[in-house]
Design a protein around this motif. Structure first.
Motif, PDB file in Angstrom:
ATOM      1  N   LEU A 159       6.505   9.685   1.948  1.00 29.30           N
ATOM      2  CA  LEU A 159       5.881   8.987   3.067  1.00 29.30           C
ATOM      3  C   LEU A 159       4.602   9.678   3.500  1.00 29.30           C
ATOM      4  CD1 LEU A 159       5.930   6.699   5.051  1.00 29.30           C
ATOM      5  CD2 LEU A 159       7.542   7.982   6.463  1.00 29.30           C
ATOM      6  N   GLN A 160       4.584  10.995   3.446  1.00 25.25           N
ATOM      7  CA  GLN A 160       3.382  11.746   3.808  1.00 25.25           C
ATOM      8  C   GLN A 160       2.230  11.418   2.856  1.00 25.25           C
ATOM      9  OE1 GLN A 160       3.773  16.033   3.584  1.00 25.25           O
ATOM     10  NE2 GLN A 160       2.394  16.318   5.309  1.00 25.25           N
ATOM     11  N   GLN A 161       2.505  11.369   1.566  1.00 27.45           N
ATOM     12  CA  GLN A 161       1.482  11.011   0.590  1.00 27.45           C
ATOM     13  C   GLN A 161       1.008   9.575   0.791  1.00 27.45           C
ATOM     14  OE1 GLN A 161       2.750  11.844  -3.417  1.00 27.45           O
ATOM     15  NE2 GLN A 161       3.154  14.009  -3.006  1.00 27.45           N
ATOM     16  N   THR A 162       1.953   8.689   1.082  1.00 28.11           N
ATOM     17  CA  THR A 162       1.601   7.291   1.319  1.00 28.11           C
ATOM     18  C   THR A 162       0.711   7.150   2.552  1.00 28.11           C
ATOM     19  OG1 THR A 162       3.738   6.640   0.371  1.00 28.11           O
ATOM     20  CG2 THR A 162       2.523   4.966   1.606  1.00 28.11           C
ATOM     21  N   LEU A 163       1.026   7.890   3.595  1.00 33.35           N
ATOM     22  CA  LEU A 163       0.232   7.849   4.822  1.00 33.35           C
ATOM     23  C   LEU A 163      -1.182   8.364   4.579  1.00 33.35           C
ATOM     24  CD1 LEU A 163       0.049   7.353   7.867  1.00 33.35           C
ATOM     25  CD2 LEU A 163       1.002   9.632   8.231  1.00 33.35           C
ATOM     26  N   ILE A 164      -1.305   9.434   3.798  1.00 31.33           N
ATOM     27  CA  ILE A 164      -2.635   9.985   3.484  1.00 31.33           C
ATOM     28  C   ILE A 164      -3.461   8.972   2.702  1.00 31.33           C
ATOM     29  CG2 ILE A 164      -3.840  11.767   2.151  1.00 31.33           C
ATOM     30  CD1 ILE A 164      -1.545  13.668   2.841  1.00 31.33           C
ATOM     31  N   ARG A 165      -2.839   8.309   1.723  1.00 37.09           N
ATOM     32  CA  ARG A 165      -3.556   7.299   0.944  1.00 37.09           C
ATOM     33  C   ARG A 165      -3.961   6.119   1.804  1.00 37.09           C
ATOM     34  NH1 ARG A 165       0.340   8.108  -3.191  1.00 37.09           N
ATOM     35  NH2 ARG A 165       1.331   6.166  -2.567  1.00 37.09           N
ATOM     36  N   GLU A 166      -3.077   5.731   2.734  1.00 36.91           N
ATOM     37  CA  GLU A 166      -3.401   4.589   3.598  1.00 36.91           C
ATOM     38  C   GLU A 166      -4.596   4.904   4.478  1.00 36.91           C
ATOM     39  OE1 GLU A 166      -1.056   3.701   7.072  1.00 36.91           O
ATOM     40  OE2 GLU A 166      -0.868   1.615   6.425  1.00 36.91           O
ATOM     41  N   LYS A 167      -4.630   6.121   5.044  1.00 42.61           N
ATOM     42  CA  LYS A 167      -5.755   6.500   5.900  1.00 42.61           C
ATOM     43  C   LYS A 167      -7.053   6.598   5.109  1.00 42.61           C
ATOM     44  CE  LYS A 167      -3.074   9.000   9.407  1.00 42.61           C
ATOM     45  NZ  LYS A 167      -2.824  10.322  10.053  1.00 42.61           N
ATOM     46  N   ALA A 168      -6.938   6.986   3.827  1.00 37.99           N
ATOM     47  CA  ALA A 168      -8.131   7.112   2.985  1.00 37.99           C
ATOM     48  C   ALA A 168      -8.521   5.793   2.341  1.00 37.99           C
ATOM     49  CB  ALA A 168      -7.892   8.161   1.908  1.00 37.99           C
ATOM     50  N   GLY A 169      -7.693   4.764   2.503  1.00 37.59           N
ATOM     51  CA  GLY A 169      -7.993   3.463   1.913  1.00 37.59           C
ATOM     52  C   GLY A 169      -7.737   3.401   0.428  1.00 37.59           C
ATOM     53  N   VAL A 170      -6.930   4.331  -0.097  1.00 37.74           N
ATOM     54  CA  VAL A 170      -6.622   4.363  -1.528  1.00 37.74           C
ATOM     55  C   VAL A 170      -5.379   3.526  -1.778  1.00 37.74           C
ATOM     56  CG1 VAL A 170      -6.052   5.830  -3.496  1.00 37.74           C
ATOM     57  CG2 VAL A 170      -7.621   6.655  -1.713  1.00 37.74           C
ATOM     58  N   PRO A 171      -5.399   2.605  -2.764  1.00 40.74           N
ATOM     59  CA  PRO A 171      -4.216   1.783  -3.027  1.00 40.74           C
ATOM     60  C   PRO A 171      -3.067   2.617  -3.532  1.00 40.74           C
ATOM     61  CG  PRO A 171      -5.869   1.478  -4.745  1.00 40.74           C
ATOM     62  CD  PRO A 171      -6.515   2.286  -3.660  1.00 40.74           C
ATOM     63  N   ALA A 172      -1.855   2.132  -3.322  1.00 40.75           N
ATOM     64  CA  ALA A 172      -0.655   2.842  -3.752  1.00 40.75           C
ATOM     65  C   ALA A 172      -0.571   2.916  -5.259  1.00 40.75           C
ATOM     66  CB  ALA A 172       0.591   2.151  -3.190  1.00 40.75           C
ATOM     67  N   ALA A 173       0.121   3.924  -5.747  1.00 40.31           N
ATOM     68  CA  ALA A 173       0.302   4.075  -7.189  1.00 40.31           C
ATOM     69  C   ALA A 173       1.073   2.893  -7.731  1.00 40.31           C
ATOM     70  CB  ALA A 173       1.048   5.369  -7.493  1.00 40.31           C
ATOM     71  N   GLY A 174       0.638   2.433  -8.909  1.00 41.31           N
ATOM     72  CA  GLY A 174       1.320   1.295  -9.513  1.00 41.31           C
ATOM     73  C   GLY A 174       0.889  -0.030  -8.935  1.00 41.31           C
ATOM     74  N   GLY A 175      -0.217  -0.027  -8.177  1.00 43.21           N
ATOM     75  CA  GLY A 175      -0.708  -1.273  -7.608  1.00 43.21           C
ATOM     76  C   GLY A 175      -1.311  -2.164  -8.665  1.00 43.21           C
ATOM     77  N   GLN A 176      -1.938  -3.263  -8.228  1.00 46.33           N
ATOM     78  CA  GLN A 176      -2.500  -4.210  -9.158  1.00 46.33           C
ATOM     79  C   GLN A 176      -3.694  -3.603  -9.876  1.00 46.33           C
ATOM     80  OE1 GLN A 176      -3.445  -7.746  -7.027  1.00 46.33           O
ATOM     81  NE2 GLN A 176      -1.316  -8.378  -6.846  1.00 46.33           N
ATOM     82  N   ARG A 177      -3.763  -3.877 -11.159  1.00 44.94           N
ATOM     83  CA  ARG A 177      -4.871  -3.383 -11.937  1.00 44.94           C
ATOM     84  C   ARG A 177      -6.121  -4.219 -11.678  1.00 44.94           C
ATOM     85  NH1 ARG A 177      -2.219  -2.322 -17.939  1.00 44.94           N
ATOM     86  NH2 ARG A 177      -0.695  -0.756 -17.281  1.00 44.94           N
ATOM     87  N   LYS A 178      -7.276  -3.635 -11.993  1.00 42.86           N
ATOM     88  CA  LYS A 178      -8.522  -4.355 -11.831  1.00 42.86           C
ATOM     89  C   LYS A 178      -8.550  -5.521 -12.786  1.00 42.86           C
ATOM     90  CE  LYS A 178     -13.516  -3.698 -11.899  1.00 42.86           C
ATOM     91  NZ  LYS A 178     -14.618  -2.752 -12.164  1.00 42.86           N
ATOM     92  N   PRO A 179      -8.849  -6.762 -12.304  1.00 38.91           N
ATOM     93  CA  PRO A 179      -8.806  -7.932 -13.175  1.00 38.91           C
ATOM     94  C   PRO A 179      -9.825  -7.819 -14.302  1.00 38.91           C
ATOM     95  CG  PRO A 179      -9.826  -8.467 -11.076  1.00 38.91           C
ATOM     96  CD  PRO A 179      -9.233  -7.101 -10.933  1.00 38.91           C
ATOM     97  N   SER A 180      -9.437  -8.338 -15.469  1.00 39.78           N
ATOM     98  CA  SER A 180     -10.332  -8.291 -16.621  1.00 39.78           C
ATOM     99  C   SER A 180     -11.464  -9.289 -16.449  1.00 39.78           C
ATOM    100  CB  SER A 180      -9.550  -8.612 -17.900  1.00 39.78           C
ATOM    101  OG  SER A 180      -8.931  -9.878 -17.776  1.00 39.78           O
ATOM    102  N   ALA A 181     -12.518  -9.107 -17.234  1.00 42.06           N
ATOM    103  CA  ALA A 181     -13.687  -9.978 -17.112  1.00 42.06           C
ATOM    104  C   ALA A 181     -13.342 -11.385 -17.542  1.00 42.06           C
ATOM    105  CB  ALA A 181     -14.814  -9.431 -17.993  1.00 42.06           C
TER     106      ALA A 181
END
Length: 210
Positions: A159-181
């Motif tokens: 939860l601490q790591q998740t909170l740090i990522r949320e405050k930094a605006g970094v998506p969670a691990a395993g989130g959606q990949r960047k869509p292909s062209a």
């Protein structure tokens, strides 16, 4: 019989020691049976886990019943500091149970459930500096009102790591990949390359003819 009279004190001492040892053994056996049968004990585990396919992080929570009696639970949840967050209905929903069904931890058994990072963020408390994370405990309340609880440091770390990522605006691990062209873009990129290859091939043929 003279030796018996002379050793009466020693015999009495040995008898007293043996009686004391036997009494201690009996007390230990009775106490062990009491803990196994009469006393209801719940233990709590919390793991920081990662899905091997999606690489997404989640909390895996376990409430185990060490006694020989089943324990009916009326409330289970996570305590952040002094604030309780009731997860009973969420547990029922995850397990496909009706809202009014009784949750029972069978004897010598356990119940398990998982929480995503987004669900874990719901147990944060509002403080002076925004969302705060304090000592986390997994707890359960039985039908007679007894409270059982245990710390879950690994879940707190998640939860601490998740909170740090949320405050930094970094998506969670395993989130959606960047869509292909899009296909049009791919064709536009491939077209100039194909034209340049054709031009190079024509130049080589002209040199051969010469």
């Amino acid at each position: 019989m003279e030796w018996l009279n002379n050793g009466a004190g020693l015999i009495a001492l040995i008898s007293a020691i043996l009686t004391t040892v036997l009494l201690i053994v009996v007390i230990c056996i009775v106490w062990g049976l009491r803990n196994r049968i009469a006393v209801q004990k719940l233990n709590f585990l919390g793991f920081f886990s990662t899905d091997v396919e999606t690489r997404s992080n989640y909390a895996e929570l376990t409430i185990g019943n060490k006694s020989l009696n089943e324990v009916a639970v009326v409330e289970l949840g996570i305590r952040n500091g002094r604030v309780n967050f009731d997860l009973t209905q969420l547990y029922r929903k995850k397990c496909g149970l009706s809202p009014d069904v009784r949750i029972v931890v069978e004897q010598r058994s356990s119940l398990r459930f998982t929480l995503t990072e987004e669900e874990l963020l719901g147990v944060l408390v509002e403080g002076k500096k925004g969302k705060e994370l304090k000592k986390l405990r997994l707890y359960a309340v039985d039908l007679t009102g007894n409270l059982y609880k245990g710390t879950i440091p690994a879940v707190r770390k998640l939860l601490q790591q998740t909170l740090i990522r949320e405050k930094a605006g970094v998506p969670a691990a395993g989130g959606q990949r960047k869509p292909s062209a899009p296909a049009e873009t791919v064709r536009e990129i491939a077209a100039p390359a194909a034209e340049s290859v054709a031009e190079e091939k024509a130049e080589e043929e002209s040199r051969t003819d010469a």
